[in-house]
Design an enzyme around this catalytic site. Structure first.
Site, PDB file in Angstrom:
ATOM      1  N   ASP A  60       0.824  -1.211   0.000  1.00  0.00           N
ATOM      2  CA  ASP A  60       0.000   0.000   0.000  1.00  0.00           C
ATOM      3  C   ASP A  60       0.857   1.260   0.000  1.00  0.00           C
ATOM      4  O   ASP A  60       0.549   2.241  -0.659  1.00  0.00           O
ATOM      5  CB  ASP A  60      -0.880   0.048   1.268  1.00  0.00           C
ATOM      6  N   TYR A  63       2.156   2.008  -3.339  1.00  0.00           N
ATOM      7  CA  TYR A  63       1.062   2.478  -4.186  1.00  0.00           C
ATOM      8  C   TYR A  63       0.759   3.944  -3.875  1.00  0.00           C
ATOM      9  O   TYR A  63       0.628   4.772  -4.763  1.00  0.00           O
ATOM     10  CB  TYR A  63      -0.188   1.608  -3.955  1.00  0.00           C
ATOM     11  N   ASP A  64       0.681   4.257  -2.580  1.00  0.00           N
ATOM     12  CA  ASP A  64       0.382   5.632  -2.184  1.00  0.00           C
ATOM     13  C   ASP A  64       1.456   6.604  -2.643  1.00  0.00           C
ATOM     14  O   ASP A  64       1.182   7.749  -2.974  1.00  0.00           O
ATOM     15  CB  ASP A  64       0.234   5.732  -0.661  1.00  0.00           C
ATOM     16  N   SER A 109     -34.680  -8.318 -15.967  1.00  0.00           N
ATOM     17  CA  SER A 109     -34.588  -9.127 -14.738  1.00  0.00           C
ATOM     18  C   SER A 109     -34.622 -10.594 -15.144  1.00  0.00           C
ATOM     19  O   SER A 109     -34.422 -10.904 -16.312  1.00  0.00           O
ATOM     20  CB  SER A 109     -35.698  -8.755 -13.766  1.00  0.00           C
ATOM     21  N   LEU A 110     -34.869 -11.464 -14.221  1.00  0.00           N
ATOM     22  CA  LEU A 110     -34.760 -12.899 -14.521  1.00  0.00           C
ATOM     23  C   LEU A 110     -35.941 -13.669 -13.951  1.00  0.00           C
ATOM     24  O   LEU A 110     -36.375 -13.402 -12.836  1.00  0.00           O
ATOM     25  CB  LEU A 110     -33.490 -13.469 -13.883  1.00  0.00           C
ATOM     26  N   LYS A 147     -25.274 -15.951  -8.889  1.00  0.00           N
ATOM     27  CA  LYS A 147     -26.198 -14.810  -8.881  1.00  0.00           C
ATOM     28  C   LYS A 147     -25.874 -13.981  -7.643  1.00  0.00           C
ATOM     29  O   LYS A 147     -26.223 -14.340  -6.511  1.00  0.00           O
ATOM     30  CB  LYS A 147     -27.651 -15.282  -8.850  1.00  0.00           C
ATOM     31  N   ARG A 168     -29.679   0.250 -11.747  1.00  0.00           N
ATOM     32  CA  ARG A 168     -30.670  -0.332 -12.639  1.00  0.00           C
ATOM     33  C   ARG A 168     -31.988   0.448 -12.577  1.00  0.00           C
ATOM     34  O   ARG A 168     -32.657   0.636 -13.583  1.00  0.00           O
ATOM     35  CB  ARG A 168     -30.907  -1.796 -12.238  1.00  0.00           C
ATOM     36  N   GLU A 203     -22.685  -6.510 -11.117  1.00  0.00           N
ATOM     37  CA  GLU A 203     -23.329  -6.420  -9.815  1.00  0.00           C
ATOM     38  C   GLU A 203     -22.338  -5.836  -8.811  1.00  0.00           C
ATOM     39  O   GLU A 203     -21.252  -6.390  -8.613  1.00  0.00           O
ATOM     40  CB  GLU A 203     -23.755  -7.837  -9.393  1.00  0.00           C
ATOM     41  N   TYR A 255     -20.842  -9.070 -15.532  1.00  0.00           N
ATOM     42  CA  TYR A 255     -21.430 -10.261 -16.141  1.00  0.00           C
ATOM     43  C   TYR A 255     -22.024 -10.045 -17.522  1.00  0.00           C
ATOM     44  O   TYR A 255     -22.648 -10.947 -18.060  1.00  0.00           O
ATOM     45  CB  TYR A 255     -22.464 -10.901 -15.215  1.00  0.00           C
ATOM     46  N   LYS A 319     -27.428 -19.046 -18.485  1.00  0.00           N
ATOM     47  CA  LYS A 319     -27.648 -18.257 -19.704  1.00  0.00           C
ATOM     48  C   LYS A 319     -27.309 -19.093 -20.932  1.00  0.00           C
ATOM     49  O   LYS A 319     -26.330 -19.848 -20.917  1.00  0.00           O
ATOM     50  CB  LYS A 319     -26.736 -17.012 -19.698  1.00  0.00           C
ATOM     51  N   LYS A 343     -32.897 -20.311  -8.062  1.00  0.00           N
ATOM     52  CA  LYS A 343     -32.926 -19.621  -6.767  1.00  0.00           C
ATOM     53  C   LYS A 343     -32.666 -20.582  -5.617  1.00  0.00           C
ATOM     54  O   LYS A 343     -33.180 -21.691  -5.588  1.00  0.00           O
ATOM     55  CB  LYS A 343     -34.308 -18.983  -6.557  1.00  0.00           C
TER      56      LYS A 343
HETATM   57  S1  IVH Z   1     -27.913 -11.192 -15.941  1.00  0.00           S
HETATM   58  C1  IVH Z   1     -30.415 -11.317 -18.382  1.00  0.00           C
HETATM   59  N1  IVH Z   1     -26.156 -12.260 -14.352  1.00  0.00           N
HETATM   60  O1  IVH Z   1     -30.049 -10.507 -10.842  1.00  0.00           O
HETATM   61  C2  IVH Z   1     -30.404 -10.037 -17.736  1.00  0.00           C
HETATM   62  N2  IVH Z   1     -27.867 -10.906 -13.407  1.00  0.00           N
HETATM   63  O2  IVH Z   1     -32.902 -11.020 -11.208  1.00  0.00           O
HETATM   64  C3  IVH Z   1     -30.338 -10.131 -16.255  1.00  0.00           C
HETATM   65  N3  IVH Z   1     -27.686 -10.633 -10.982  1.00  0.00           N
HETATM   66  O3  IVH Z   1     -30.942  -7.333 -12.059  1.00  0.00           O
HETATM   67  C4  IVH Z   1     -29.008  -9.857 -15.724  1.00  0.00           C
HETATM   68  N4  IVH Z   1     -25.895 -11.867 -10.708  1.00  0.00           N
HETATM   69  O4  IVH Z   1     -29.007  -7.517 -10.417  1.00  0.00           O
HETATM   70  C5  IVH Z   1     -27.246 -11.478 -14.447  1.00  0.00           C
HETATM   71  N5  IVH Z   1     -24.521 -13.254 -13.031  1.00  0.00           N
HETATM   72  C6  IVH Z   1     -25.592 -12.472 -13.137  1.00  0.00           C
HETATM   73  C7  IVH Z   1     -26.193 -11.869 -12.018  1.00  0.00           C
HETATM   74  C8  IVH Z   1     -27.332 -11.090 -12.197  1.00  0.00           C
HETATM   75  C9  IVH Z   1     -26.801 -11.124 -10.118  1.00  0.00           C
HETATM   76  C10 IVH Z   1     -28.860  -9.816 -10.624  1.00  0.00           C
HETATM   77  C11 IVH Z   1     -28.976  -8.528 -11.388  1.00  0.00           C
HETATM   78  C12 IVH Z   1     -30.311  -8.583 -12.062  1.00  0.00           C
HETATM   79  C13 IVH Z   1     -31.040  -9.579 -11.237  1.00  0.00           C
HETATM   80  C14 IVH Z   1     -32.102 -10.249 -12.039  1.00  0.00           C
END
Ligand code: IVH
Length: 699
Positions: A60, A63-64, A109-110, A147, A168, A203, A255, A319, A343
């Site tokens: 550190d 770096y500083d 979202s998912l 996630k 978001r 994230e 991601y 995905k 989940k």
């Molecule tokens: S992909 C496909 N990848 O989960 C578009 N989301 O429930 C969605 N999240 O709003 C985003 N880890 O905040 C994706 N590896 C990941 C993720 C992720 C956490 C969160 C993100 C999103 C929410 C959707």
């Protein structure tokens, strides 16, 4: 961006900051501009090693030093300033409010699945959808990612420079939080080889360790604690003043590549590789898999490993890898068809709070904890939970005998969050559990000192308190005595073999062998470990003594500053306050604790036992300030008092609080005090910061 492929040069010149500015500029740029560019590359390289790869190459301090040099250069040459300079991470202006911004493409979202069957059904739905689109027998590969339970953000880079970062929000419109995102070391401010427009999504989160530490700090200060790491990350990212955000460490897992003009990938995994190669933090546990079975096994593995991670995850994300298939699949409402969240079961549960009990801390503070009717949370049975402090109980409105909501996050100690919703409506609720009138360990009447968040046991020899102090003494960062954990310490106390830390060094083999759980062998090895602890350096001994406010770092700084316990014991608070990281109030408190009879006795006892109370080795006598005494007065333009003191000490010098004939230099900044007048009267040479830097640069 990070000087990839140049890392050798980077490392070499990192050890000699300041030298390169004398050399010629390779591309004809003036030396200052060349050095500024070089410093930025170096700093980005080292930030990447530290924050993204978790594998730093320099300390550190080094770096500083580089950062200070760049700051100074930019101050002298304002024309060199730039928004993506590492100096711009901290110190940005507070904003009046968070501006709304529209995302270039909505942030989706998912949908969720909660079982193997639901996951297979999801794949089946995709097959059917694609068949209707005319794609038969799609060649599915899947990417499985953790996630992260944080908050989604979008980063926009123009010509490689971070231009804007936003939350978001509702997916269409988020809030501009660029000022706070800049303070996150893992977010690159500059990306070389980036297309003119690049959006990266990820994230932002707070690690469990940082979360626990933050809550502890807040509880000590009597502030409300955060419920979970996600709330504390969200609260941090929405601060108006980036200086506040910078105090709470956040990180990011990236991601997704969002909108771009110029990059084209055929698969999601390619995009992740590109991100990783361009300095973004991408989780290394992400896998590309070919079959549903493998995907299911991988999701289960994340679930099983959940408790080992240093960040919270609430599921795994699956995905479709092929971006053309993703496009054809499209989305329904906010949920893409091509991705799904597996989940995990929730980490909260409802159970009865049997009673609130109180522990006594190292300094006599009474700390409440909850005794619960045993309940399974995410695969682990919990019976105890933390309650931080008495105000926490009042704030959360928690009563014994009622149902409460508890949460468990990774390795973090479970917490009581609130009463269960069904009990709050009740009329005849039991009273709030208050702190005990008498110490539960020694029965001494408790006190509540003014201004303190904690009720205290005032008895300096309270066995509960002694237990904490003794545990601290033998712990890892302190004397690090192998074989002495909390159980053994309690056992030794119960058998009246150990009352103060000095007693450890008087233990005899036959005393140990007589105790439950000790054989001849274990007794001997414990005694050897105790003996070996006498070799711990002075800094550790200072830390081990259990002086409130003296943590590992302050222990080290005090040891370096005073070098010998007798000098420290004789030092007035003003001198103690000259130690880096020690303010005036803290110095007075340290002074008072060192003056306590029991502390003096402990130090004398340990000294007689042969512990180190003297900093070994010569002071940094090679340094340009070896043997010199300096006094600081007024505020320096670039360096804080602390930095200046550290630099002087590293160069072998000493910083004292008052000017005398023995003072070699007085360093005066803006609005200097009476020390400057005295220096002039005594004829002591006076320097400004630049003068000090010149002295430090002499070899
Ligand atoms: S992909 C496909 N990848 O989960 C578009 N989301 O429930 C969605 N999240 O709003 C985003 N880890 O905040 C994706 N590896 C990941 C993720 C992720 C956490 C969160 C993100 C999103 C929410 C959707």
């Amino acid at each position: 961006m990070t000087p990839r492929g140049k890392s050798d040069t980077a490392r070499r010149s990192a050890t000699a900051p300041g030298r390169a500015s004398n050399g010629g500029a390779a591309d004809g740029a003036p030396p200052a501009a060349e050095r500024a560019r070089e410093l930025r590359e170096l700093l980005e390289h080292h930030a990447h090693r530290y924050y993204v790869l978790d594998d730093p190459e320099i300390g550190d301090e080094q770096y500083d030093q580089l950062l200070d040099e760049l700051r100074e250069l930019e101050r002298r040459h304002p024309e060199l300033a730039s928004a993506d300079s590492p100096t711009q991470r901290v110190g940005g202006e507070p904003v009046g409010r968070l501006e709304k911004v529209t995302h270039p493409e909505p942030m989706l979202s998912l949908g969720n699945v909660r079982s193997e069957q639901e996951l297979r059904a999801w794949v089946e739905r995709m097959r059917n959808h694609l068949a209707r689109e005319g794609v038969s027998e799609p060649d599915f590969s899947f990417v499985v990612e953790p996630k992260i339970d944080g908050l989604a953000i979008s980063l926009i880079y123009r010509d490689g420079t971070l231009e804007r970062g936003a939350t978001r929000g509702n997916g269409e419109i988020g809030e501009d939080v660029t000022h706070n995102l800049r303070t996150i070391g893992a977010i690159p401010l500059h990306v070389s080889g980036a297309p003119p427009l690049l959006e990266v999504r990820g994230e932002v989160y707070m690690s469990l360790r940082d979360f626990t530490a933050l809550n502890e700090r807040r509880a000590e200060a009597g502030q409300s604690t955060f419920m979970n790491p996600r709330n504390s990350a969200a609260g941090t990212i929405r601060q108006l003043d980036p200086a506040d955000a910078a105090k709470r460490p956040l990180s990011i897992w990236c991601y997704q590549v969002g909108v771009t003009d110029g990059l084209s990938f055929t698969t999601h995994s390619q995009a992740l590789d590109w991100l990783r190669e361009h300095g973004f933090r991408v989780n290394s546990g992400i896998k590309l898999l070919g079959s549903e079975d493998e995907v299911i096994a991988q999701c289960q593995e994340w679930e099983a490993r959940r408790g080992e991670l240093d960040f919270e995850i609430d599921g795994a994300v699956v995905k479709v890898d092929d971006l053309e298939l993703q496009r054809r699949l499209g989305s329904v409402g906010r949920d893409p068809r091509w991705a799904v969240a597996w989940k995990f079961p929730p980490t909260t549960a409802v159970t009865r709070l049997e009673k609130v009990m109180w522990n006594v801390g190292k300094f006599g503070d009474l700390r409440p904890f909850a005794v619960l009717a045993p309940v399974a949370v995410a695969g682990v049975t919990i019976k105890l939970a933390t309650l931080h402090n008495e105000e926490d109980i009042v704030r959360k409105d928690i009563r014994a005998g009622e149902d409460v909501i508890v949460v468990r996050a990774g390795d973090v100690i479970p917490q009581v969050v609130s009463p269960a919703p069904h009990v709050v409506e009740r009329k005849d609720r039991p009273p709030l559990p208050g702190p005990p009138q008498r110490c539960p360990f020694c029965d001494t009447p408790t006190i509540k000192p003014e201004g303190s968040v904690f009720t205290k046991c005032p008895n300096p020899v309270c066995p509960g308190r002694a237990w904490q102090l003794l545990k601290h003494f033998v712990s890892r960062g302190a004397m690090d005595i192998d074989g002495l954990g909390e159980k053994q310490v309690a056992l030794l106390q119960d058998h009246q073999l150990v009352r103060t830390a000095g007693d450890f060094y008087r233990l005899a083999e036959e005393q140990l062998v007589a105790l439950d759980g000790f054989g001849e062998l274990s007794a001997r090895s414990l005694l050897a470990a105790i003996e070996a602890s006498k070799e711990r350096p002075f800094a550790r001994v200072l830390f081990a003594l259990g002086i409130e406010e003296v943590g590992e770092v302050t222990g080290r700084n005090l040891a370096q500053r005073f070098r010998d316990v007798d000098i420290l014991l004789a030092a007035p608070p003003e001198e103690i306050a000259e130690t880096p990281g020690v303010g005036e109030k803290m110095a007075r408190s340290i002074r008072a604790q060192l003056d306590q009879e029991s502390m003096r006795e402990l130090i004398e006892d340990l000294r007689r036992q042969g512990l180190r109370f003297h900093e070994e080795g010569a002071p940094p006598s090679e340094g340009p300030l070896a043997g010199r005494t300096l006094v600081l007065t007024g505020s320096l333009p670039q360096w804080s008092r602390e930095t200046a003191t550290e630099r002087i000490m590293a160069a072998g010098g000493r910083v004292t609080g008052s000017v005398s004939k023995k003072t070699d230099y007085v360093v005066a900044g803006e609005t200097p005090g009476a020390k400057l007048e005295k220096a002039e009267r005594l004829g002591v040479p006076v320097l400004d910061e630049a003068g000090l830097r010149r002295l430090l640069d002499q070899r």
